[in-house]
Design a protein around this motif. Sequence first.
Motif, short mmCIF file in Angstrom:
data_model
loop_
_atom_site.label_atom_id
_atom_site.label_comp_id
_atom_site.label_asym_id
_atom_site.label_seq_id
_atom_site.Cartn_x
_atom_site.Cartn_y
_atom_site.Cartn_z
N UNK A 30 -17.96 4.59 -0.97
CA UNK A 30 -16.91 4.08 -0.11
C UNK A 30 -16.94 4.75 1.26
N UNK A 31 -16.75 3.96 2.30
CA UNK A 31 -16.69 4.50 3.66
C UNK A 31 -15.29 5.04 3.96
N UNK A 32 -15.18 5.80 5.04
CA UNK A 32 -13.88 6.32 5.46
C UNK A 32 -12.92 5.17 5.77
N UNK A 33 -13.45 4.16 6.46
CA UNK A 33 -12.61 3.02 6.83
C UNK A 33 -12.11 2.28 5.58
N UNK A 34 -12.98 2.14 4.59
CA UNK A 34 -12.58 1.46 3.35
C UNK A 34 -11.55 2.27 2.59
N UNK A 35 -11.75 3.58 2.54
CA UNK A 35 -10.78 4.44 1.86
C UNK A 35 -9.42 4.35 2.56
N UNK A 36 -9.43 4.34 3.86
CA UNK A 36 -8.18 4.25 4.64
C UNK A 36 -7.45 2.94 4.33
N UNK A 37 -8.20 1.84 4.28
CA UNK A 37 -7.59 0.54 4.01
C UNK A 37 -7.02 0.48 2.59
N UNK A 38 -7.81 0.91 1.62
CA UNK A 38 -7.36 0.85 0.23
C UNK A 38 -6.14 1.72 -0.01
N UNK A 39 -6.14 2.93 0.53
CA UNK A 39 -4.99 3.81 0.32
C UNK A 39 -3.76 3.29 1.05
N UNK A 40 -3.94 2.63 2.19
CA UNK A 40 -2.80 1.99 2.86
C UNK A 40 -2.15 0.96 1.95
N UNK A 41 -2.96 0.26 1.17
CA UNK A 41 -2.43 -0.78 0.29
C UNK A 41 -1.87 -0.22 -1.01
N UNK A 42 -2.07 1.07 -1.24
CA UNK A 42 -1.52 1.73 -2.43
C UNK A 42 -0.29 2.58 -2.12
N UNK A 43 -0.04 2.83 -0.85
CA UNK A 43 1.07 3.70 -0.44
C UNK A 43 2.39 3.16 -0.99
N UNK A 44 3.17 4.07 -1.56
CA UNK A 44 4.49 3.70 -2.09
C UNK A 44 4.46 3.13 -3.49
N UNK A 45 3.24 2.85 -4.02
CA UNK A 45 3.13 2.27 -5.36
C UNK A 45 2.48 3.22 -6.35
N UNK A 46 1.83 4.28 -5.84
CA UNK A 46 1.06 5.20 -6.67
C UNK A 46 1.51 6.63 -6.39
N UNK A 47 1.60 7.44 -7.43
CA UNK A 47 1.96 8.85 -7.27
C UNK A 47 0.72 9.74 -7.22
N UNK A 48 -0.06 9.75 -8.30
CA UNK A 48 -1.27 10.58 -8.37
C UNK A 48 -2.48 9.72 -8.02
N UNK A 49 -3.31 10.21 -7.11
CA UNK A 49 -4.53 9.51 -6.74
C UNK A 49 -5.71 10.32 -7.28
N UNK A 50 -6.40 9.74 -8.27
CA UNK A 50 -7.55 10.40 -8.91
C UNK A 50 -8.83 9.91 -8.25
#
Length: 290
Positions: A30-50
């Motif tokens: 995964x690229x930095x840009x892809x990680x940034x996009x995916x985590x933006x779409x998980x914000x507020x819905x996920x507590x622990x990120x593995x």
Amino acid sequence: MISRCYLEITNVCNLDCLFCPKTERKGRTMSVEEFDLLTDRLVGRIKFLYFHLMGEPLLHRHLPEFVTMAKEKGFIPVLTTNGTLLDKAGDALLDALPHKVQISLHSHEGNGKDAPEEYMRQVMTFAQKAASLGVIVVLRLWNQGGYNSANERLLELASEYVPRPWTERYDGWKMADCIYLEYDHIFEWPDEEREAIETEEVFCYALRNQIGVLADGTVVPCCLDHNGNVALGNLFHQTLEEILESPRASALYDGFTRHVATEPLCQRCGYAAVTKRFRKCENGKRKGEI
């Protein structure tokens, strides 16, 4: 809120563990840009990120940056590693201060390795440094029932760095502040090629308290879907709400509510069939989890 998301930052690994099912998917990081996009779409819905599903996260050169980004977005970052790259990548990882690092000690014997002294030196040196910074380290021996003949030697070596006595816990030992040893039974990964498991009761916290996101953005219901057999959607192109509300995801969720597995992969999952594993859970969290 879903308790945990297994975000696969790479599906590439540096080992070939006998107990690992591997993946038939093409290698991807995964690229930095892809990680940034995916985590933006998980914000507020996920507590622990593995930072793991398949693959070895310490192979990713941007892992420390990812940990920092995750913390800034409000996630609690956790990663699982085989521990073989801690000399090379451990210091940079600790600069980012993840919440917890889980080290799979069973990977040593699972690769037919001899002479564990050097392996345990880097594992325990890292563990002690991490603990001094307040990072939780869990040493895993998830090999009860197979690939466990080296366990006693590994424990002897660990005790040279963190002397016994250790404090017994329900699933292992507290070795020192922030350093734990955890046991569990080896289990057979689900495989659609096997016969379905006959059981009267099936349950899983998939989509309730966990989801997985593969390196290509595919959302799967749990951390055991190593080939993406139960592809529910793609987080690069859809919101998490759209994916979780899809007919396939809804059927899987409702099925487990009735203790029925609707997906062929789930019907062949020994983990879900052994419901006593989930009787240790409380609100989707392993009893005593740290």
